[in-house]
Write a protein that holds these residues in place. Sequence first.
Motif, PDB file in Angstrom:
ATOM      1  N   CYS A  55       4.211 -35.072 -28.720  1.00  0.00           N
ATOM      2  CA  CYS A  55       3.690 -35.665 -27.479  1.00  0.00           C
ATOM      3  C   CYS A  55       2.881 -34.640 -26.689  1.00  0.00           C
ATOM      4  O   CYS A  55       1.876 -34.971 -26.058  1.00  0.00           O
ATOM      5  CB  CYS A  55       4.840 -36.180 -26.614  1.00  0.00           C
ATOM      6  SG  CYS A  55       5.722 -37.610 -27.274  1.00  0.00           S
TER       7      CYS A  55
ATOM      8  N   ALA B 279       3.156 -40.936 -30.854  1.00  0.00           N
ATOM      9  CA  ALA B 279       4.216 -39.930 -30.771  1.00  0.00           C
ATOM     10  C   ALA B 279       5.462 -40.507 -30.111  1.00  0.00           C
ATOM     11  O   ALA B 279       6.596 -40.261 -30.552  1.00  0.00           O
ATOM     12  CB  ALA B 279       3.718 -38.709 -30.011  1.00  0.00           C
TER      13      ALA B 279
ATOM     14  N   ALA C  99      -0.754 -34.439 -27.885  1.00  0.00           N
ATOM     15  CA  ALA C  99      -1.612 -35.622 -27.841  1.00  0.00           C
ATOM     16  C   ALA C  99      -2.792 -35.393 -26.897  1.00  0.00           C
ATOM     17  O   ALA C  99      -2.612 -34.900 -25.783  1.00  0.00           O
ATOM     18  CB  ALA C  99      -0.813 -36.837 -27.394  1.00  0.00           C
ATOM     19  N   SER C 100      -3.978 -35.775 -27.350  1.00  0.00           N
ATOM     20  CA  SER C 100      -5.176 -35.622 -26.518  1.00  0.00           C
ATOM     21  C   SER C 100      -5.741 -36.958 -26.058  1.00  0.00           C
ATOM     22  O   SER C 100      -6.667 -36.988 -25.246  1.00  0.00           O
ATOM     23  CB  SER C 100      -6.254 -34.848 -27.282  1.00  0.00           C
ATOM     24  OG  SER C 100      -6.573 -35.499 -28.507  1.00  0.00           O
TER      25      SER C 100
ATOM     26  N   GLN D 179      -2.770 -41.527 -29.271  1.00  0.00           N
ATOM     27  CA  GLN D 179      -1.964 -40.480 -29.909  1.00  0.00           C
ATOM     28  C   GLN D 179      -0.618 -40.335 -29.207  1.00  0.00           C
ATOM     29  O   GLN D 179       0.411 -40.145 -29.858  1.00  0.00           O
ATOM     30  CB  GLN D 179      -2.725 -39.154 -29.879  1.00  0.00           C
ATOM     31  CG  GLN D 179      -3.920 -39.102 -30.802  1.00  0.00           C
ATOM     32  CD  GLN D 179      -4.704 -37.810 -30.663  1.00  0.00           C
ATOM     33  OE1 GLN D 179      -4.360 -36.935 -29.859  1.00  0.00           O
ATOM     34  NE2 GLN D 179      -5.786 -37.678 -31.432  1.00  0.00           N
ATOM     35  N   LEU D 180      -0.615 -40.419 -27.888  1.00  0.00           N
ATOM     36  CA  LEU D 180       0.635 -40.336 -27.135  1.00  0.00           C
ATOM     37  C   LEU D 180       1.533 -41.527 -27.451  1.00  0.00           C
ATOM     38  O   LEU D 180       2.756 -41.382 -27.589  1.00  0.00           O
ATOM     39  CB  LEU D 180       0.337 -40.269 -25.637  1.00  0.00           C
ATOM     40  CG  LEU D 180       1.524 -40.006 -24.701  1.00  0.00           C
ATOM     41  CD1 LEU D 180       2.196 -38.681 -25.024  1.00  0.00           C
ATOM     42  CD2 LEU D 180       1.069 -40.033 -23.245  1.00  0.00           C
TER      43      LEU D 180
ATOM     44  N   ARG E 147       2.074 -30.250 -21.168  1.00  0.00           N
ATOM     45  CA  ARG E 147       2.152 -30.220 -22.629  1.00  0.00           C
ATOM     46  C   ARG E 147       3.205 -29.221 -23.108  1.00  0.00           C
ATOM     47  O   ARG E 147       3.953 -29.489 -24.056  1.00  0.00           O
ATOM     48  CB  ARG E 147       0.792 -29.852 -23.217  1.00  0.00           C
ATOM     49  CG  ARG E 147      -0.300 -30.870 -22.918  1.00  0.00           C
ATOM     50  CD  ARG E 147      -1.634 -30.441 -23.504  1.00  0.00           C
ATOM     51  NE  ARG E 147      -2.683 -31.391 -23.169  1.00  0.00           N
ATOM     52  CZ  ARG E 147      -2.904 -32.534 -23.817  1.00  0.00           C
ATOM     53  NH1 ARG E 147      -2.122 -32.844 -24.843  1.00  0.00           N
ATOM     54  NH2 ARG E 147      -3.869 -33.356 -23.456  1.00  0.00           N
TER      55      ARG E 147
END
Length: 445
Positions: free
Chosen positions: A107, A119, A110-111, A115-116, A179
């Motif tokens: 997580c 995850a 993730a960009s 993607q988040l 992050r």
Amino acid sequence: MAGAPTLSATPGAHVARPGTRAWIALAILTFVYVLNFLDRQLLSILAKPIQDDLGVSDGQLGLIGGLYFAMFYCILAIPVGWLADRTNRVKVLAFSCALWSAATAACGMASTYPQLVLARMTVGIGEAGGVPPSYAIISDYFPPGMRGTALSLYNMGPPIGQALGVAFGASVAAAWSWRLAFIWVGAIGVVTGLVVWFAVREPRRGGLDGNVVPEPPRQAGPVAATTAPGFWPTCAMFFRDPVLLRVALACAATQFITYATMNFTVLFLMREKGMELGDVAVWYALVVLFGVSAGMVASGRLVDRLVPRGKAAYAWVPAVGLMLAVPFFVGFIWAPGWPLALAFLLLPMGLNYFYLSPAVTLVQQEVRPDQRVLAGALLLLVMNLIGLGFGPTYLGLASDFFRPAYPDSSLQMAFYTLLPFYGVAIGLFLWLAKALKQQRKEVAP
């Protein structure tokens, strides 16, 4: 109980006392639960910096913390529970801990929002194997007379995890970035999974239930009481049994409130009450730690003390807790500034969680030892699919709905709409109390 023999105490039987190994196992499992909730709550704690970085709305946050996560967490808990009932529960737990922790670290990498989402879904897959095996392991380390207390201590994992998540996540985000908080917590969890694998011994199923005897099954025949239950018969038993079904629905209504609140309180305090991340790391963390911990321990102790006088205490304890919480929850929403809001929130933080220890203890007591993991997973399926899946999703979408008319207080308006759900939850627990009283009449000589 339909489909499974009811366990009743043998008069004058000796109650085994848990040894050092049981307490060590409980401490390790509780730490895993701390990480479980810490991983899960980082998203809500760091909602503001995530929104600023990835540009997501309240509704998108509600979906990723609610429905998207719950779809995998709740549904996969069923086959994982069935597998754990037939294999080594400790190894299932250890692998699951390592998986959700690795996904938590992902997580932080993730960009983009998709993607988040991916995850967080993987975190849900891993966490599906966390709590149900732990319930069953603890129930086989502690005898019936101590299970309420042991499970209430285990259920301190969520408040400790939330508090550590608030303090750790907010501090790291304020000093470095959101992050890094995900990556560090994920690394700790992977190591913890290895500790569980090598340090916790699998207890014998039903080994401490020697002081209870099964009542003769209605179908007759000695094999019926000893044959391992199948997956579908256990599911059918759970949803046919009025006690198990009602406790699951009552918990679901309660979790609709608790998960919705949990996922948006930090964002609410920061955006609409003027709180800063540094304040969150200290004051909100303390409210979560002491409020929820007190609720978990007090409710577990209450049911161990009150249930011998009547099993309806499993329902009355959470019902009364929710009744007492309502006026303070209103004060939390109304308060003009964050210090007063936190003062009002302290009691609901504990009282809203009076349901969990009684519910888990009741389900573990009501089923056979070889059904405990699957029964725990079915309980989590119902209450998390409704509470975790739809509570945060609902509140986030409600905030988006109110934003055009109330741009500076959309979350406040959304929180007010949670009040009717208190009435629903209280009514369902009273419905459960009725089923428990009826059950007592049926088994009375």
